[in-house]
Design an enzyme around this catalytic site. Structure first.
Site, PDB file in Angstrom:
ATOM      1  N   PHE A 112     109.333 -34.037  -9.995  1.00 24.87           N
ATOM      2  CA  PHE A 112     108.280 -34.159 -10.997  1.00 24.87           C
ATOM      3  C   PHE A 112     107.777 -35.605 -11.200  1.00 24.87           C
ATOM      4  CE2 PHE A 112     105.672 -33.029 -14.510  1.00 24.87           C
ATOM      5  CZ  PHE A 112     105.767 -34.082 -15.411  1.00 24.87           C
ATOM      6  N   ASN A 113     108.678 -36.573 -11.399  1.00 24.55           N
ATOM      7  CA  ASN A 113     108.225 -37.935 -11.736  1.00 24.55           C
ATOM      8  C   ASN A 113     107.345 -38.523 -10.647  1.00 24.55           C
ATOM      9  OD1 ASN A 113     109.567 -37.970 -14.179  1.00 24.55           O
ATOM     10  ND2 ASN A 113     111.404 -38.967 -13.362  1.00 24.55           N
ATOM     11  N   HIS A 139     119.356 -35.697 -15.388  1.00 27.26           N
ATOM     12  CA  HIS A 139     118.805 -36.648 -14.414  1.00 27.26           C
ATOM     13  C   HIS A 139     118.832 -38.113 -14.885  1.00 27.26           C
ATOM     14  CE1 HIS A 139     116.914 -33.080 -12.490  1.00 27.26           C
ATOM     15  NE2 HIS A 139     116.473 -32.756 -13.690  1.00 27.26           N
ATOM     16  N   ASP A 140     118.153 -38.377 -16.004  1.00 26.29           N
ATOM     17  CA  ASP A 140     117.740 -39.743 -16.315  1.00 26.29           C
ATOM     18  C   ASP A 140     118.860 -40.738 -16.610  1.00 26.29           C
ATOM     19  OD1 ASP A 140     114.691 -38.588 -17.928  1.00 26.29           O
ATOM     20  OD2 ASP A 140     115.163 -38.999 -15.834  1.00 26.29           O
ATOM     21  N   ASN A 180     106.704 -35.623 -19.227  1.00 23.59           N
ATOM     22  CA  ASN A 180     107.223 -34.329 -19.702  1.00 23.59           C
ATOM     23  C   ASN A 180     106.281 -33.716 -20.734  1.00 23.59           C
ATOM     24  OD1 ASN A 180     109.650 -34.068 -18.244  1.00 23.59           O
ATOM     25  ND2 ASN A 180     110.611 -35.619 -19.547  1.00 23.59           N
ATOM     26  N   ASP A 204     109.820 -40.805 -20.584  1.00 27.44           N
ATOM     27  CA  ASP A 204     108.913 -39.755 -21.082  1.00 27.44           C
ATOM     28  C   ASP A 204     109.734 -38.688 -21.807  1.00 27.44           C
ATOM     29  OD1 ASP A 204     108.448 -37.529 -18.200  1.00 27.44           O
ATOM     30  OD2 ASP A 204     110.159 -38.784 -18.760  1.00 27.44           O
ATOM     31  N   ASP A 244     115.763 -37.874 -20.859  1.00 29.94           N
ATOM     32  CA  ASP A 244     115.399 -39.252 -21.215  1.00 29.94           C
ATOM     33  C   ASP A 244     116.132 -39.692 -22.483  1.00 29.94           C
ATOM     34  OD1 ASP A 244     112.914 -37.734 -20.072  1.00 29.94           O
ATOM     35  OD2 ASP A 244     112.537 -39.843 -19.589  1.00 29.94           O
ATOM     36  N   THR A 262     112.264 -43.630 -16.009  1.00 28.92           N
ATOM     37  CA  THR A 262     112.811 -42.264 -15.909  1.00 28.92           C
ATOM     38  C   THR A 262     111.716 -41.222 -16.116  1.00 28.92           C
ATOM     39  OG1 THR A 262     113.361 -42.177 -18.271  1.00 28.92           O
ATOM     40  CG2 THR A 262     115.058 -43.031 -16.768  1.00 28.92           C
TER      41      THR A 262
HETATM   42  O1  RIB Z   1     112.430 -34.267 -12.190  1.00 32.03           O
HETATM   43  C1  RIB Z   1     113.210 -34.692 -13.284  1.00 32.03           C
HETATM   44  C2  RIB Z   1     112.515 -35.785 -14.027  1.00 32.03           C
HETATM   45  O2  RIB Z   1     111.272 -35.311 -14.543  1.00 32.03           O
HETATM   46  C3  RIB Z   1     113.305 -36.261 -15.262  1.00 32.03           C
HETATM   47  O3  RIB Z   1     113.044 -37.612 -15.501  1.00 32.03           O
HETATM   48  C4  RIB Z   1     112.742 -35.425 -16.363  1.00 32.03           C
HETATM   49  O4  RIB Z   1     112.884 -36.055 -17.647  1.00 32.03           O
HETATM   50  C5  RIB Z   1     111.289 -35.380 -15.970  1.00 32.03           C
HETATM   51  O5  RIB Z   1     110.686 -36.585 -16.417  1.00 32.03           O
HETATM   52 CA    CA Z   2     112.164 -38.272 -17.663  1.00 29.22          CA
END
Ligand code: RIB
Ligand code: CA
Length: 335
Positions: free
Chosen positions: A182-183, A257-258, A59, A32, A37, A142
């Site tokens: 979040f994901n 993160h991703d 996102n 996303d 990403d 991701t």
């Molecule tokens: O919490 C972080 C995740 O949420 C990452 O993948 C960021 O790109 C969002 O998608």
């Molecule tokens: Ca992401």
């Protein structure tokens, strides 16, 4: 005696083997975009056999995450395709992360318009067909897990065909709420289906991704590559880091993160992880979207269903990302 929690799971063994055998893992990257990403795309292009990119709302709305993925496909001259997927979670109301990534999902830089949009609007069929046509594909989500859950529900045979799922999500703490990342929080029903599916799972949660920060010195290293592509990435990093630092008391950079969901497959030796049972909280007033990670050592507790990453050698990981960015920048400059 290695405790059972530290024994390599099939997915960790496969990942280790892929590193030892030098075979580039075959992956479908479900994302996303999203600033981090984008770096997962750069790393996947450089270190894996990237069979395709699928996009999901997260996102930003689906039209934006898809546009952003197409920007990267063309800016990097990638020999791969983009397939758009779910524009909303399975059950939950759509929720986005403009407060981190901007309304476009990729604010902060001038983005070169892609030559064309998505190569298809059926990410789920692309995932299913690709996993049926290729042995041992890794699914690397991701973003919210909606596309992955829909593919597994539509084609249950995938569980036995894929090498596994290496996902970014979850953790022992949250970022969208005190306990939900979040994901997973954006589509907890999809996350629950994925964690319960039975395929080997590697989980890069916030515990490990918050060790991998884009700091000002690292942004300057990207700037020093000095090509139009690296300048775009520099601008994106500066926006991403500014947003992160403006929202956190003590972080010294933006959590990248991703790319760790990709690197867990290509460089497993950089990580320490433990096999744990993970399930998703669906009803808690304060905990919905939480990954409930069982860290007990009880006889008879639920068997592990995920290899949960806890540590990363962030210096070595950054060197790999910087190398991938240099390669992408040079390729784009000579396109
Ligand atoms: O919490 C972080 C995740 O949420 C990452 O993948 C960021 O790109 C969002 O998608
Ligand atoms: Ca992401």
């Amino acid at each position: 005696m290695v405790s059972p929690h530290h024994r390599l799971t099939p997915c960790a063994m496969l990942a280790a083997m892929s590193h030892v055998s030098n075979d580039r893992p075959q992956i479908v990257l479900d994302c996303d975009p999203g600033h981090d990403d984008v770096i997962a795309i750069v790393l996947a292009a450089h270190t894996t056999n990237l069979l395709g990119i699928t996009t999901v709302a997260g996102n930003a709305p689906l039209d934006r995450t898809t546009y952003n993925a197409c920007v990267m496909r063309d800016a990097m001259q990638l020999d791969t395709t983009v397939h758009s997927g779910a524009e909303r979670p399975l059950v939950a109301e759509p929720k986005f992360a403009g407060y981190v990534h901007g309304a476009s999902g990729l604010d902060g830089a001038e983005l070169p318009a892609p030559s064309h949009g998505a190569d298809s609007t059926d990410a789920v069929s692309f995932i299913i067909d690709t996993c049926r046509q290729n042995e041992g594909v890794w699914l690397v989500p991701t973003g919210p897990l909606t596309n992955i859950a829909l593919a597994l529900r539509t084609a249950p045979d995938l569980v036995d065909r894929i090498a596994g799922i290496s996902l970014m999500g979850g953790g022992t703490f949250g970022n969208r709420t005190p306990l939900a990342e979040f994901n997973v929080w954006a589509d907890p029903h999809a996350a629950a289906m994925v964690f319960d599916c039975g395929a080997p799972i590697t989980m890069a949660g916030l515990d490990v991704t918050h060790q991998f920060l884009v700091t000002p010195p690292r942004i300057e290293q990207v700037e020093a590559i000095n090509t139009p592509f690296s300048s775009m990435i520099t601008d994106l990093f500066r926006f991403f880091a500014r947003n992160y630092l403006s929202r956190h008391e003590h972080m010294v950079g933006a959590a990248l993160h991703d790319p760790l969901a990709v690197m867990a497959l290509t460089h497993p030796h950089l990580f320490i992880g433990v096999d744990r049972h993970v399930t998703i909280e669906m009803e808690g007033r304060h905990t919905t979207g939480m990954t409930v990670i069982d860290r007990r050592d009880m006889i008879g507790q639920e068997a592990p269903n995920a290899h949960v990453l806890e540590r990363v050698d962030h210096e070595a990981a950054w060197a790999i990302v910087l190398d991938a960015l240099a390669a992408a920048s040079n390729r784009a400059a000579h396109a």
